[in-house]
Write a protein that holds these residues in place. Structure first.
Motif, PDB file in Angstrom:
ATOM      1  N   SER A 258     -10.766  12.162 -24.195  1.00 19.43           N
ATOM      2  CA  SER A 258     -12.028  11.610 -23.695  1.00 19.43           C
ATOM      3  C   SER A 258     -12.704  10.782 -24.786  1.00 19.43           C
ATOM      4  O   SER A 258     -13.423  11.318 -25.637  1.00 19.43           O
ATOM      5  CB  SER A 258     -12.944  12.758 -23.243  1.00 19.43           C
ATOM      6  OG  SER A 258     -14.108  12.269 -22.600  1.00 19.43           O
TER       7      SER A 258
ATOM      8  N   PHE B  41      -9.664   6.911 -20.778  1.00 17.32           N
ATOM      9  CA  PHE B  41      -9.825   8.329 -20.468  1.00 17.32           C
ATOM     10  C   PHE B  41      -8.529   8.824 -19.820  1.00 17.32           C
ATOM     11  O   PHE B  41      -7.995   8.192 -18.914  1.00 17.32           O
ATOM     12  CB  PHE B  41     -10.995   8.516 -19.514  1.00 17.32           C
ATOM     13  CG  PHE B  41     -11.172   9.923 -19.009  1.00 17.32           C
ATOM     14  CD1 PHE B  41     -11.706  10.906 -19.818  1.00 17.32           C
ATOM     15  CD2 PHE B  41     -10.795  10.269 -17.718  1.00 17.32           C
ATOM     16  CE1 PHE B  41     -11.881  12.209 -19.359  1.00 17.32           C
ATOM     17  CE2 PHE B  41     -10.955  11.555 -17.238  1.00 17.32           C
ATOM     18  CZ  PHE B  41     -11.503  12.534 -18.062  1.00 17.32           C
TER      19      PHE B  41
ATOM     20  N   TYR C  77     -16.089   8.633 -19.718  1.00 14.73           N
ATOM     21  CA  TYR C  77     -15.520   8.674 -18.371  1.00 14.73           C
ATOM     22  C   TYR C  77     -16.585   8.792 -17.297  1.00 14.73           C
ATOM     23  O   TYR C  77     -16.445   8.261 -16.176  1.00 14.73           O
ATOM     24  CB  TYR C  77     -14.522   9.836 -18.248  1.00 14.73           C
ATOM     25  CG  TYR C  77     -15.118  11.096 -17.688  1.00 14.73           C
ATOM     26  CD1 TYR C  77     -15.051  11.373 -16.326  1.00 14.73           C
ATOM     27  CD2 TYR C  77     -15.794  11.998 -18.500  1.00 14.73           C
ATOM     28  CE1 TYR C  77     -15.628  12.509 -15.797  1.00 14.73           C
ATOM     29  CE2 TYR C  77     -16.363  13.136 -17.982  1.00 14.73           C
ATOM     30  CZ  TYR C  77     -16.284  13.388 -16.630  1.00 14.73           C
ATOM     31  OH  TYR C  77     -16.867  14.512 -16.107  1.00 14.73           O
TER      32      TYR C  77
END
Length: 358
Positions: A157, A257, A278
């Protein structure tokens, strides 16, 4: 039926999440209108009033919270200011949408959750990524057996925040005591999606690191000391039996992501590419073997930052009208804050922390 009227605490005509994400989201939900705005000065509030199309403007967010023409108070100010506005709005009988993180720490989050529960008002915490069509669709596929038994999940992430440079108005994000950090924001949003798809954490081992202990403010050259992590690794076990790994990376915009779940009968992935994280963009779900096509977003024709926020606002408005409680609320925020505290404890002590009591 008249639309629900929103008062935005923390509106700005020039910048900010309220302008960049919420304003477009509200325009896509017919049951909502902007009634009032507040800012730290009357001049800023008046400028926001024109841009947001509001009827009233305040230089005091507590006065906005008491406005009898406001049905929902949207709290989009900095995290240290959340508590006072949220509690004032609840005391005035308002419904509340508060940006994540709810408070600077668990005690503040618990106080606000307790107040909302006692008042019986509807509250929503701004975990729009975990509420997105893509994450909810992925959760339904997993629960329906599309990949069999979940075995392992790998998540990367990235976020452009917490890098070597930052705009001056984001300097406060470098101070861990303010509660708005890479771990709580980028990490918290991602942890919410992980739990939505493969279940609650029962154990977590983590390492939170400061790779750059200073950062530079763009345009001024001023150096600010960083006291919060800019890189986070977690390894978890979940109540589904699945194991997970998560890497949250600050200062990165050229990596997408990645959410890759392997199951006993197949695999599932969620991908996105917004530089802000994200939760701030559109997401795509794919499975192998292929599953039914992903549902469409509730709103179209709006900016990517607004899409997931619009979905959350639409469900929140529906909850208020129907009396149902389907959106992530302040109790969900408390549970996520406890998980983040466990991650901090694991990193500090070099231990695995059990979360069976969550």
């Amino acid at each position: 039926m008249a639309p629900l009227r929103i008062g935005f605490a923390g509106a700005n005509a020039q910048r900010g999440w309220a302008k960049d994400a919420h304003l477009g989201a509200i325009s896509a939900v017919p049951d909502l209108i902007v009634q009032a705005v507040s800012a730290r000065t009357q001049e800023i509030a008046d400028g926001a009033k024109a841009v947001f199309g509001a009827a009233s403007a305040y230089d005091d967010s507590l006065a906005l919270a008491r406005d009898t023409q406001v049905d929902i108070v949207a709290v989009t100010v900095k995290v240290p200011e959340h508590r006072a506005i949220v509690l004032a709005a609840i005391a005035a009988g308002k419904h509340v949408y508060c940006e994540w993180p709810l408070g600077r720490d668990l005690a503040e989050a618990q106080e606000m959750a307790d107040a909302a529960r006692a008042a019986g008002v509807h509250v929503c915490i701004g975990l729009q990524g975990g509420n997105s069509w893509a994450v909810r669709h992925a959760a339904q596929l997993v629960q329906g057996g599309a990949v069999g038994r979940p075995l392992s999940l790998r998540v990367v992430s990235p976020t452009g925040g917490w890098g070597a440079e930052s705009p001056p108005n984001y300097a406060y994000l470098q101070d861990k005591s303010n509660g708005a950090t890479l771990s709580t924001i980028a990490g918290g949003h991602t942890l919410c999606a992980i739990e939505a798809v493969i279940g609650a954490f029962t154990q977590v081992t983590a390492r939170a690191s400061i790779l750059r202990d200073t950062m530079t403010l763009m345009g001024t050259g001023e150096t600010v000391k960083r006291t919060c992590a800019d890189h986070l690794l977690t390894f978890g076990k979940h109540d589904s039996g699945c194991i997970s790994s998560l890497e949250v990376v600050g200062g990165v915009t050229d990596v997408p992501f990645q959410f890759e779940l392997r199951g006993s009968k197949g695999s599932l992935s969620i991908t996105g590419g917004h530089p802000g994280g994200y939760q701030a963009g559109t997401l795509t779900v794919t499975t192998n073997p292929p599953s039914p096509r992903q549902p469409e977003q509730v709103a179209t024709g709006i900016g990517t930052q607004s899409v997931n926020v619009a979905e959350l606002w639409a469900r929140f408005a529906s909850d208020i009208r129907s009396g149902k409680r389907t959106v992530p609320d302040f109790d969900r925020a408390v549970r996520l804050t406890r998980l983040l505290d466990a991650i901090d404890a694991s990193s500090e002590n070099g231990s695995t922390v059990s979360l069976g009591g969550q």
